[in-house]
Design a protein around this motif. Structure first.
Motif, PDB file in Angstrom:
ATOM      1  N   ILE A   1       0.764  -1.151  -0.003  1.00 42.20           N
ATOM      2  CA  ILE A   1      -0.011  -0.154   0.004  1.00 42.20           C
ATOM      3  C   ILE A   1       0.992   1.166  -0.334  1.00 42.20           C
ATOM      4  N   THR A   2       0.499   1.981  -0.903  1.00 40.45           N
ATOM      5  CA  THR A   2       1.385   3.292  -1.023  1.00 40.45           C
ATOM      6  C   THR A   2       0.902   4.313  -0.014  1.00 40.45           C
TER       7      THR A   2
ATOM      8  N   LYS B   1      -2.971   3.684  -2.198  1.00 41.24           N
ATOM      9  CA  LYS B   1      -3.075   2.766  -3.544  1.00 41.24           C
ATOM     10  C   LYS B   1      -2.364   1.539  -3.330  1.00 41.24           C
TER      11      LYS B   1
END
Length: 71
Positions: free
Chosen positions: A61-62, A66
């Motif tokens: 997960i960024t 995202k």
């Protein structure tokens, strides 16, 4: 942490609601694909490694929320 999920056809997958089974016939009939919550796949963390035919992929997960899959 490396978690192993059997995702082949007719395999049971772990989910909060119990095993998820995707029969081959359902895939051929055009049935919708199974939906898993990202939190259940990531186990509450931000990153997992996936072993796919001997190649290691990283799902994370960024900072913007995202999902990124890299090899």
């Amino acid at each position: 942490m490396i978690r192993s999920l059997p995702l082949a056809a007719n395999a049971a997958c772990s989910s909060p609601d119990g095993p998820l089974v995707v029969p081959v016939a359902a895939k051929r009939a055009g049935a919708p694909c199974p939906r898993l919550a990202s939190a259940s796949i990531l186990g509450g963390g931000n990153e997992i490694e996936i072993d796919h035919h001997g190649a290691i992929y990283r799902l994370r997960i960024t900072s913007l929320g995202k999902l990124i899959l890299t090899k």
